[in-house]
Design a protein around this motif. Sequence first.
Motif, mmCIF file in Angstrom:
data_model
loop_
_atom_site.group_PDB
_atom_site.id
_atom_site.type_symbol
_atom_site.label_atom_id
_atom_site.label_comp_id
_atom_site.label_asym_id
_atom_site.label_seq_id
_atom_site.Cartn_x
_atom_site.Cartn_y
_atom_site.Cartn_z
ATOM 1 N N GLU A 95 0.755 -1.294 -0.062
ATOM 2 C CA GLU A 95 0.035 -0.067 0.048
ATOM 3 C C GLU A 95 1.093 1.227 -0.160
ATOM 4 O O GLU A 95 0.487 2.219 -0.734
ATOM 5 N N SER A 96 1.858 1.293 0.742
ATOM 6 C CA SER A 96 2.964 2.611 0.777
ATOM 7 C C SER A 96 3.313 2.767 -0.521
ATOM 8 O O SER A 96 3.569 3.816 -0.863
ATOM 9 N N LEU A 97 3.890 1.815 -1.103
ATOM 10 C CA LEU A 97 4.372 1.769 -2.334
ATOM 11 C C LEU A 97 3.502 2.430 -3.400
ATOM 12 O O LEU A 97 3.751 3.339 -3.992
ATOM 13 N N TRP A 98 2.278 1.874 -3.542
ATOM 14 C CA TRP A 98 1.107 2.568 -4.583
ATOM 15 C C TRP A 98 0.754 4.145 -3.937
ATOM 16 O O TRP A 98 0.606 4.578 -5.063
ATOM 17 N N GLU A 99 0.900 4.362 -2.665
ATOM 18 C CA GLU A 99 0.571 5.460 -2.284
ATOM 19 C C GLU A 99 1.648 6.622 -3.074
ATOM 20 O O GLU A 99 1.380 7.805 -3.346
ATOM 21 N N LYS A 100 2.999 6.183 -2.739
ATOM 22 C CA LYS A 100 4.067 6.955 -3.060
ATOM 23 C C LYS A 100 4.024 7.211 -4.721
ATOM 24 O O LYS A 100 4.435 8.311 -5.236
ATOM 25 N N ILE A 101 3.613 6.124 -5.392
ATOM 26 C CA ILE A 101 3.641 6.241 -6.843
ATOM 27 C C ILE A 101 2.599 6.962 -7.288
ATOM 28 O O ILE A 101 2.824 7.914 -8.462
ATOM 29 N N TYR A 102 1.167 6.880 -6.878
ATOM 30 C CA TYR A 102 -0.031 7.520 -7.381
ATOM 31 C C TYR A 102 -0.406 8.618 -6.772
ATOM 32 O O TYR A 102 -0.941 9.468 -7.508
ATOM 33 N N LYS A 103 -0.113 8.944 -5.552
ATOM 34 C CA LYS A 103 -0.380 10.049 -4.828
ATOM 35 C C LYS A 103 0.466 11.300 -4.518
ATOM 36 O O LYS A 103 0.451 12.144 -4.187
ATOM 37 N N PRO A 105 3.426 11.731 -7.283
ATOM 38 C CA PRO A 105 4.074 11.803 -8.205
ATOM 39 C C PRO A 105 4.666 13.125 -8.478
ATOM 40 O O PRO A 105 5.753 13.430 -9.180
ATOM 41 N N GLU A 106 3.879 14.110 -8.254
ATOM 42 C CA GLU A 106 4.581 15.586 -8.190
ATOM 43 C C GLU A 106 5.635 15.896 -7.408
ATOM 44 O O GLU A 106 6.608 16.555 -7.850
ATOM 45 N N LYS A 107 5.615 15.246 -6.265
ATOM 46 C CA LYS A 107 6.679 15.429 -5.427
ATOM 47 C C LYS A 107 8.032 14.790 -5.825
ATOM 48 O O LYS A 107 9.038 15.142 -5.704
ATOM 49 N N ILE A 108 7.965 13.553 -6.608
ATOM 50 C CA ILE A 108 8.868 13.048 -7.187
ATOM 51 C C ILE A 108 9.457 13.742 -8.149
ATOM 52 O O ILE A 108 10.788 13.949 -8.307
ATOM 53 N N GLU A 109 8.687 14.325 -9.102
ATOM 54 C CA GLU A 109 9.099 15.090 -10.082
ATOM 55 C C GLU A 109 9.808 16.465 -9.662
ATOM 56 O O GLU A 109 10.971 16.712 -10.150
ATOM 57 N N ASN A 110 9.237 16.957 -8.579
ATOM 58 C CA ASN A 110 9.728 18.182 -8.208
ATOM 59 C C ASN A 110 11.229 17.880 -7.453
ATOM 60 O O ASN A 110 12.015 18.795 -7.889
#
Length: 223
Positions: A95-103, A105-110
């Motif tokens: 669940e934590s993996l899906w949350e980081k990927i789908y919820k 993504p903008e934080k990852i890109e930034n």
Amino acid sequence: MSYSQIVSDQIAVSKLLINQYHKLGMNEQQLVILLHIYISKINGVHFPTPEEISENMTITTEECSRHLRNLIQLGYLQIEEDETSGKLKEMYSLESLWEKIYKEPEKIENKEEAQIGEMFRRFEQEFGRPLSPFEIERINSWIDEEKYSIELIYAALREAVLMSKLNFNYIDRILIDWVKKGVRSLAQAKETSKSFHEHKNTESKPSQNKPNRKKLYYNWLDE
């Protein structure tokens, strides 16, 4: 095997997971481990052992255990307790993996954009001048096309600086050579560079008239 059997054997894999795993700090082995856990859960096995996972990979049980611990530390894999059957059981949760990927993504890109911007500034600082459009495109190609990690590019830059060969072609050759040798992380780059320079130092015998001065090619390895 019939076509219907082939179709029934397929699974849905997250495109975002495939495209984003390296941005999340995971390597290919950890990605495959997560996929094995995902498949196992679909098949009703919610807590596959390192032995069961490594049987279908080219890594040892010990390596698999280490990767599992790392994934848990990164927060992409969790161990939960299940009591639905009346018996306490452990199970993996993604669940934590899906949350980081789908919820997030903008934080990852930034975060990635900030890291790339800092890289450009670091190159300009080392070169003592603004980068040309061609040089900026070269760095972008390392990241987008060659898939070099930012830390690996930093390591190659530092190596070029300390070798007094500060040019993009030399940095590119360092990266190509490291990839050929399977170097993908900062730790591997340090070890490879250290071994190279130690080998070079043993090849050149010290002169009887001149003291053997210790070379400073890889001081950065001890940082």
